[in-house]
Design a protein around this motif. Structure first.
Motif, PDB file in Angstrom:
ATOM      1  N   MET A   1      36.863  46.336  49.113  1.00  0.00           N
ATOM      2  CA  MET A   1      38.274  45.960  49.032  1.00  0.00           C
ATOM      3  C   MET A   1      38.474  45.059  47.830  1.00  0.00           C
ATOM      4  O   MET A   1      37.680  44.149  47.588  1.00  0.00           O
ATOM      5  CB  MET A   1      38.703  45.261  50.322  1.00  0.00           C
ATOM      6  N   ALA A   2      39.527  45.349  47.057  1.00  0.00           N
ATOM      7  CA  ALA A   2      39.788  44.565  45.857  1.00  0.00           C
ATOM      8  C   ALA A   2      40.159  43.139  46.231  1.00  0.00           C
ATOM      9  O   ALA A   2      40.764  42.886  47.269  1.00  0.00           O
ATOM     10  CB  ALA A   2      40.921  45.203  45.046  1.00  0.00           C
ATOM     11  N   GLU A   3      39.762  42.238  45.352  1.00  0.00           N
ATOM     12  CA  GLU A   3      40.049  40.830  45.603  1.00  0.00           C
ATOM     13  C   GLU A   3      41.554  40.584  45.516  1.00  0.00           C
ATOM     14  O   GLU A   3      42.251  41.176  44.690  1.00  0.00           O
ATOM     15  CB  GLU A   3      39.321  39.975  44.569  1.00  0.00           C
ATOM     16  N   GLU A   4      42.041  39.742  46.370  1.00  0.00           N
ATOM     17  CA  GLU A   4      43.470  39.433  46.381  1.00  0.00           C
ATOM     18  C   GLU A   4      43.855  38.739  45.067  1.00  0.00           C
ATOM     19  O   GLU A   4      43.122  37.897  44.560  1.00  0.00           O
ATOM     20  CB  GLU A   4      43.785  38.529  47.570  1.00  0.00           C
ATOM     21  N   LEU A   5      45.010  39.140  44.547  1.00  0.00           N
ATOM     22  CA  LEU A   5      45.463  38.626  43.260  1.00  0.00           C
ATOM     23  C   LEU A   5      46.072  37.241  43.444  1.00  0.00           C
ATOM     24  O   LEU A   5      47.046  37.077  44.175  1.00  0.00           O
ATOM     25  CB  LEU A   5      46.493  39.576  42.641  1.00  0.00           C
ATOM     26  N   ASN A   6      45.448  36.265  42.817  1.00  0.00           N
ATOM     27  CA  ASN A   6      45.947  34.891  42.866  1.00  0.00           C
ATOM     28  C   ASN A   6      45.955  34.309  41.461  1.00  0.00           C
ATOM     29  O   ASN A   6      45.419  34.908  40.511  1.00  0.00           O
ATOM     30  CB  ASN A   6      45.055  34.024  43.777  1.00  0.00           C
ATOM     31  N   SER A   9      42.542  33.873  40.031  1.00  0.00           N
ATOM     32  CA  SER A   9      41.745  35.071  39.761  1.00  0.00           C
ATOM     33  C   SER A   9      42.314  35.918  38.624  1.00  0.00           C
ATOM     34  O   SER A   9      41.802  37.015  38.376  1.00  0.00           O
ATOM     35  CB  SER A   9      41.650  35.922  41.042  1.00  0.00           C
TER      36      SER A   9
END
Length: 202
Positions: A1-6, A9
């Motif tokens: 799962m792709a890392e959540e965009l923050n 990041s």
């Protein structure tokens, strides 16, 4: 799962490359002469901002070549580098965008989106028909446009003054007296010998 965009990041699409820092010591690899070598034009500041075609100060190729004849002087306006330009506006556009009795000026032409701005002179051309009486102010008018505007009951106003018609150059024609003398000489040469003599009565 792709890392959540923050915010923490986020990263650029391409990795950033640090700029080359010169003159920061011999151990840096770009010290001493900073990669420019010793002396010479290319070691000086501004040496890489020369115009295209610069040949170190000698006469450039484009100036060494022979020049073609042409209208390249101020006396040859509006041809050559001294060319003057105008924005054309046709009568059919005035017919479509303005009501009868309207005042047509550069500002109203911009409002009507017939021209982009008033930086360039405007010339009214006679393409199309005009059935409304308009008060037109412009820098230039074609002969046809002026006639059609006045025929429709409108008025014409020159923003830089009405142009003065140039007087035709005088031709160095011979005077009438000289022409008569030349004609008389030609007539005498054309007359055969003895034609003027009276017939003898024998």
């Amino acid at each position: 799962m792709a890392e959540e965009l923050n915010l923490h990041s986020l990263s650029p699409a391409q990795p950033r490359k640090d700029r080359k820092r010169v003159g920061r010591g011999m151990g840096s690899g770009k010290g001493r002469y900073s990669g420019r070598g010793i002396k010479g034009q290319k070691s000086r500041s501004g040496s890489h901002k020369m115009p295209a075609g610069f040949e170190g100060g000698q006469m450039p190729l484009d100036m060494r070549l022979p020049k073609l004849r042409g209208n390249t002087s101020a006396d040859a306006m509006p041809i050559g580098p001294f060319r003057t330009s105008t924005q054309p506006v046709n009568l059919r556009d005035l017919e479509a965008r303005f009501d009868a009795g309207a005042e047509v000026t550069p500002d109203t032409l911009v409002t009507a989106r017939l021209i982009k701005n008033t930086k360039i002179d405007i010339k009214i051309l006679g393409s199309g028909e005009l059935t409304k009486s308009l008060s037109v102010s412009a820098h230039g008018f074609s002969k046809t446009a002026r006639e059609k505007i006045e025929a429709a009951g409108g008025t014409v106003s020159w923003l830089r003054g009405e142009p003065v018609e140039k007087k035709p150059k005088r031709s160095k024609a011979k005077s009438p007296v000289a022409n008569e003398e030349v004609e008389a000489e030609l007539a005498e040469e054309a007359t055969p010998d003895g034609a003027d003599a009276a017939p003898s009565e024998d």
